[in-house]
Design an enzyme around this catalytic site. Structure first.
Site, PDB file in Angstrom:
ATOM      1  N   ARG A 234       0.859  -1.184   0.000  1.00 19.57           N
ATOM      2  CA  ARG A 234       0.000   0.000   0.000  1.00 19.57           C
ATOM      3  C   ARG A 234       0.896   1.234   0.000  1.00 19.57           C
ATOM      4  NH1 ARG A 234      -3.463  -2.701  -1.556  1.00 19.57           N
ATOM      5  NH2 ARG A 234      -5.518  -3.141  -0.693  1.00 19.57           N
ATOM      6  N   GLU A 263      -2.387   7.480  -5.162  1.00 14.29           N
ATOM      7  CA  GLU A 263      -2.730   6.802  -6.419  1.00 14.29           C
ATOM      8  C   GLU A 263      -4.198   6.963  -6.789  1.00 14.29           C
ATOM      9  OE1 GLU A 263      -1.731   2.702  -5.169  1.00 14.29           O
ATOM     10  OE2 GLU A 263      -3.856   2.227  -5.468  1.00 14.29           O
ATOM     11  N   HIS A 295      -0.717  -0.243  -9.776  1.00 16.08           N
ATOM     12  CA  HIS A 295      -1.488  -1.175  -8.938  1.00 16.08           C
ATOM     13  C   HIS A 295      -2.014  -2.349  -9.775  1.00 16.08           C
ATOM     14  CE1 HIS A 295      -3.408  -1.211  -4.753  1.00 16.08           C
ATOM     15  NE2 HIS A 295      -3.397  -2.446  -5.208  1.00 16.08           N
TER      16      HIS A 295
HETATM   17  P1  NAD Z   1      -1.684 -11.196   5.228  1.00 20.80           P
HETATM   18  O1  NAD Z   1      -2.676 -10.698   6.221  1.00 20.80           O
HETATM   19  O2  NAD Z   1      -1.706 -12.643   4.855  1.00 20.80           O
HETATM   20  O3  NAD Z   1      -0.213 -10.859   5.748  1.00 20.80           O
HETATM   21  C1  NAD Z   1       0.165  -9.621   6.260  1.00 20.80           C
HETATM   22  C2  NAD Z   1       1.313  -9.858   7.239  1.00 20.80           C
HETATM   23  O4  NAD Z   1       1.781  -8.587   7.665  1.00 20.80           O
HETATM   24  C3  NAD Z   1       0.892 -10.647   8.495  1.00 20.80           C
HETATM   25  O5  NAD Z   1       1.792 -11.712   8.714  1.00 20.80           O
HETATM   26  C4  NAD Z   1       0.962  -9.597   9.598  1.00 20.80           C
HETATM   27  O6  NAD Z   1       1.342 -10.143  10.858  1.00 20.80           O
HETATM   28  C5  NAD Z   1       2.041  -8.674   9.062  1.00 20.80           C
HETATM   29  N1  NAD Z   1       2.038  -7.340   9.651  1.00 20.80           N
HETATM   30  C6  NAD Z   1       0.992  -6.607  10.088  1.00 20.80           C
HETATM   31  N2  NAD Z   1       1.419  -5.409  10.547  1.00 20.80           N
HETATM   32  C7  NAD Z   1       2.769  -5.400  10.385  1.00 20.80           C
HETATM   33  C8  NAD Z   1       3.773  -4.454  10.662  1.00 20.80           C
HETATM   34  N3  NAD Z   1       3.484  -3.252  11.209  1.00 20.80           N
HETATM   35  N4  NAD Z   1       5.059  -4.781  10.377  1.00 20.80           N
HETATM   36  C9  NAD Z   1       5.364  -5.986   9.840  1.00 20.80           C
HETATM   37  N5  NAD Z   1       4.448  -6.930   9.549  1.00 20.80           N
HETATM   38  C10 NAD Z   1       3.163  -6.631   9.817  1.00 20.80           C
HETATM   39  O7  NAD Z   1      -1.850 -10.272   3.952  1.00 20.80           O
HETATM   40  P2  NAD Z   1      -1.378 -10.588   2.465  1.00 20.80           P
HETATM   41  O8  NAD Z   1      -2.452 -11.285   1.725  1.00 20.80           O
HETATM   42  O9  NAD Z   1      -0.018 -11.171   2.482  1.00 20.80           O
HETATM   43  O10 NAD Z   1      -1.337  -9.104   1.848  1.00 20.80           O
HETATM   44  C11 NAD Z   1      -0.404  -8.150   2.301  1.00 20.80           C
HETATM   45  C12 NAD Z   1      -0.770  -6.798   1.759  1.00 20.80           C
HETATM   46  O11 NAD Z   1      -0.576  -6.793   0.340  1.00 20.80           O
HETATM   47  C13 NAD Z   1      -2.257  -6.411   1.910  1.00 20.80           C
HETATM   48  O12 NAD Z   1      -2.504  -5.855   3.186  1.00 20.80           O
HETATM   49  C14 NAD Z   1      -2.449  -5.411   0.809  1.00 20.80           C
HETATM   50  O13 NAD Z   1      -2.204  -4.124   1.328  1.00 20.80           O
HETATM   51  C15 NAD Z   1      -1.367  -5.763  -0.201  1.00 20.80           C
HETATM   52  N6  NAD Z   1      -1.925  -6.220  -1.490  1.00 20.80           N
HETATM   53  C16 NAD Z   1      -1.556  -5.572  -2.616  1.00 20.80           C
HETATM   54  C17 NAD Z   1      -2.048  -5.990  -3.847  1.00 20.80           C
HETATM   55  C18 NAD Z   1      -1.652  -5.322  -5.142  1.00 20.80           C
HETATM   56  O14 NAD Z   1      -2.282  -5.560  -6.179  1.00 20.80           O
HETATM   57  N7  NAD Z   1      -0.617  -4.506  -5.173  1.00 20.80           N
HETATM   58  C19 NAD Z   1      -2.932  -7.070  -3.899  1.00 20.80           C
HETATM   59  C20 NAD Z   1      -3.267  -7.725  -2.717  1.00 20.80           C
HETATM   60  C21 NAD Z   1      -2.759  -7.294  -1.509  1.00 20.80           C
END
Ligand code: NAD
Length: 330
Positions: A234, A263, A295
């Site tokens: 993000r 964005e 994105h």
């Molecule tokens: P997820 O919930 O499976 O994993 C997120 C991880 O981040 C968890 O292990 C959590 O403990 C950890 N976390 C939370 N706060 C933290 C912090 N302050 N410091 C370090 N680690 C922390 O989520 P995911 O499915 O792996 O997705 C991750 C992120 O990817 C989503 O939150 C979303 O913002 C982003 N995303 C982007 C796209 C894209 O198209 N660019 C698509 C999907 C998701």
């Protein structure tokens, strides 16, 4: 159920309509984003289906609740654009698609790394102009380099698997240690150590008040000189002006972004005939060692099929009063 789909693109219409056969919801597609100007479109819809840049702040939530909306079925994993407390107070249920293809995002992050390192974007243009010089295209072996992963959930873990395949040393920081990552040989360290020792830092944590601008002047100071930063998570995780300063001072050697804090004013639209007013974004585009995609990390056929199926199942669960495992504000 009657569902107002906001921020509709042709691919949303295609994949949602295709998956709707077994659900038979009444999907009405609206191209505009949900904002204070468009909340009236939701009137009379018990469910709305927004995407990541729809504005679900307290004021807009109140307006759609007054119009009869009871369910917000996000077709995304992230929900940082929703005021969850306001939604809960208004009795609106929020559901999401927690996982649709962690591979899509992790593979895109790896693609940004390869592009920045081996400069495919420059090589592609050069060769098409019959310029076969290799000057300026020098890269480094990923094998043996150290990759720091911030957030080892579903996407971070897939990314770790990919980078392990390249022969990288893997460091990670997360509030929770992922047992599968530990098994893979990922070493969990403090964030400052991760920044100081990684050749590549890739962000895979959600945007929360704790992670907001986790990349800032202080943390960039801790980076290894010339390191690469990748953000496919993000935009709000990165202080963009600080990153520009770090690129100018060459503290940061490469930057790959699929997300950008502002964005919402740019991405998903064709603005090629317009004058972009965001000077910070435009400055980023001037660096030869910056690659930005709009994105698109999630944008695979597999992911869109999964998003559509889960979104419609979430709506069906709500309609039938069944327990839904994808509720955010239970
Ligand atoms: P997820 O919930 O499976 O994993 C997120 C991880 O981040 C968890 O292990 C959590 O403990 C950890 N976390 C939370 N706060 C933290 C912090 N302050 N410091 C370090 N680690 C922390 O989520 P995911 O499915 O792996 O997705 C991750 C992120 O990817 C989503 O939150 C979303 O913002 C982003 N995303 C982007 C796209 C894209 O198209 N660019 C698509 C999907 C998701």
């Amino acid at each position: 159920m009657k569902v107002a789909v906001f921020s509709t693109k042709n691919y949303d219409r295609h994949f949602l309509s295709e998956a709707n056969g077994e659900h038979a919801h009444e999907l009405i597609f609206f191209e505009p984003r949900l904002s204070s100007e468009t909340t009236a479109l939701a009137a009379g819809f018990p469910a709305i289906c927004p995407f990541i840049n729809d504005q679900l702040n307290a004021e807009n939530l109140k307006a759609i609740a007054n119009g009869g909306t009871k369910l917000i079925a996000l077709r995304s994993a992230g929900f940082n654009n929703v005021d969850i407390k306001a939604a809960t107070d208004l009795g609106i249920t929020l559901v999401r698609v927690p996982a649709y293809s962690p591979y899509a995002v992790a593979e895109h992050a790896a693609g940004l790394i390869l592009t920045l390192n081996r400069k495919y974007h420059r090589a592609y243009n050069r060769v098409r102009e019959s310029n076969f010089s290799l000057n300026g295209l020098l890269g480094f072996d990923l094998h043996g380099s150290t990759v720091g992963i911030v957030g080892t959930g579903k996407i971070g873990m897939c990314f770790a698997q990919i980078m392990k395949g390249f022969g990288c040393n893997l460091l990670a920081y997360d509030i929770y240690k992922n047992p599968e990552c530990l098994e893979m040989g990922v070493k969990y360290v403090e964030l400052s150590e991760l920044f100081a020792t990684s050749d590549i830092v890739s962000l895979h944590c959600p945007l929360t008040p704790e992670s907001y601008r986790i990349i800032n002047p202080t943390t960039l100071e801790q980076f290894k000189p010339g390191a690469m930063l990748i953000n496919t998570s993000r935009g709000g995780l990165v202080d963009t002006k600080a990153v520009i300063d770090a690129l100018k001072s060459q503290k940061l050697g490469y930057l790959g972004l699929d997300v950008y804090e502002l964005e919402g004013d740019l991405f998903f639209e064709d603005l090629s005939d317009e004058v972009i007013q965001d000077d910070v974004f435009e400055r980023l585009l001037t660096f030869p060692n910056v690659v930005i995609t709009a994105h698109q990390a999630f944008f695979t056929r597999n992911a869109l099929q999964n998003i559509a199926q889960t979104t419609l199942s979430n709506i069906t669960d709500f309609e039938k009063g069944r327990e839904c495992k994808n509720i955010v504000n239970s």
